[in-house]
Design a protein around this motif. Structure first.
Motif, PDB file in Angstrom:
ATOM      1  N   HIS A  75       0.570  -1.671   0.066  1.00  0.00           N
ATOM      2  CA  HIS A  75      -0.078   0.087   0.015  1.00  0.00           C
ATOM      3  C   HIS A  75       1.194   1.476  -0.340  1.00  0.00           C
ATOM      4  O   HIS A  75       2.220   1.026   0.600  1.00  0.00           O
ATOM      5  N   GLU A  77       0.884   3.808   2.201  1.00  0.00           N
ATOM      6  CA  GLU A  77       1.509   4.762   3.060  1.00  0.00           C
ATOM      7  C   GLU A  77       2.727   4.226   3.623  1.00  0.00           C
ATOM      8  O   GLU A  77       3.501   4.286   3.580  1.00  0.00           O
ATOM      9  N   CYS A 101      -5.933   2.370   5.475  1.00  0.00           N
ATOM     10  CA  CYS A 101      -7.072   0.687   6.011  1.00  0.00           C
ATOM     11  C   CYS A 101      -6.704   0.627   6.960  1.00  0.00           C
ATOM     12  O   CYS A 101      -5.253   1.383   7.704  1.00  0.00           O
ATOM     13  N   CYS A 104      -1.999  -0.744   7.222  1.00  0.00           N
ATOM     14  CA  CYS A 104      -1.783   1.267   7.286  1.00  0.00           C
ATOM     15  C   CYS A 104      -1.851   2.520   8.213  1.00  0.00           C
ATOM     16  O   CYS A 104      -0.905   3.363   8.309  1.00  0.00           O
TER      17      CYS A 104
HETATM   18 ZN   LIG Z   1      -3.893   0.053   3.478  1.00  0.00          ZN
END
Ligand SMILES: [Zn+2]
Ligand SMILES: [Zn+2]
Length: 181
Positions: A75, A77, A101, A104
């Motif tokens: 992801h 981040e 999410c 993250c």
């Molecule tokens: Zn994420």
């Protein structure tokens, strides 16, 4: 006095950097970008969602879907955090194109940032209570940024049509409300 458009406010700057980073995404499920800043508002890292280096991109071989998520990608981040080599950003800022999410979010909390802002809702009810609780405990500002993406791009265009801008010769370039995304 020159009719000079004002410079970008900091949060719009952070959001536009995240938006630019998202254009490097290689996952067609969601084009996600992030930008991380220290407490002095200096950019520390950027990231986008994509496969680990050396792996074939989702754009080329398709996503690996697990429970409605693409399981192929790192992801945005986490990818940005990976470039910090363990450096933390106490009091810093995170900007993401999509609501983070939970994993993250936890990664950003580990960085000790004080502000997390995102442009677009994404699964808004996932882990909402958990995220709100951690933010209360740690004094983290967690917000959906009140910026329309089209307005951000318009502001960029207008700025560069002002004195010293790259598009000062092109005042006819516009993004109208009627322009479809
Ligand atoms: Zn994420
Ligand atoms: Zn994918």
């Amino acid at each position: 006095m020159l009719n000079t458009p004002p410079r970008l406010r900091f949060k719009k700057y952070g959001a536009l950097i995240a938006l630019s980073a998202s254009c490097r995404s290689t996952c067609p499920r969601a084009r996600v970008g992030s930008s991380l800043f220290d407490s002095g508002k200096r950019v520390a890292a950027t990231g986008f969602n994509g496969v680990p280096s050396g792996q074939p991109h989702c754009d080329e071989v398709g996503c690996v879907m697990v429970n409605g998520h693409c399981n192929n990608t790192v992801h945005a981040e986490k990818s940005a955090k990976g470039t910090l080599n363990g450096r933390k950003l106490p009091g810093g800022y995170v900007f993401v194109t999509h609501r983070p999410c939970r994993p993250c979010f936890d990664e950003m909390v580990e960085l000790e940032v004080a502000h997390i802002g995102f442009l677009t809702e994404y699964r808004p009810n996932d882990d909402r209570e958990y995220i709100e609780k951690v933010c209360r405990e740690k004094g983290i500002e967690f917000e959906k940024l009140p910026f329309d993406i089209k307005d951000l791009l318009k502001e960029l265009l207008t700025f560069h049509q002002g004195p010293g801008g790259l598009l000062v010769q092109k005042p006819w370039l516009t993004i109208s409300d009627e322009t479809p995304y």
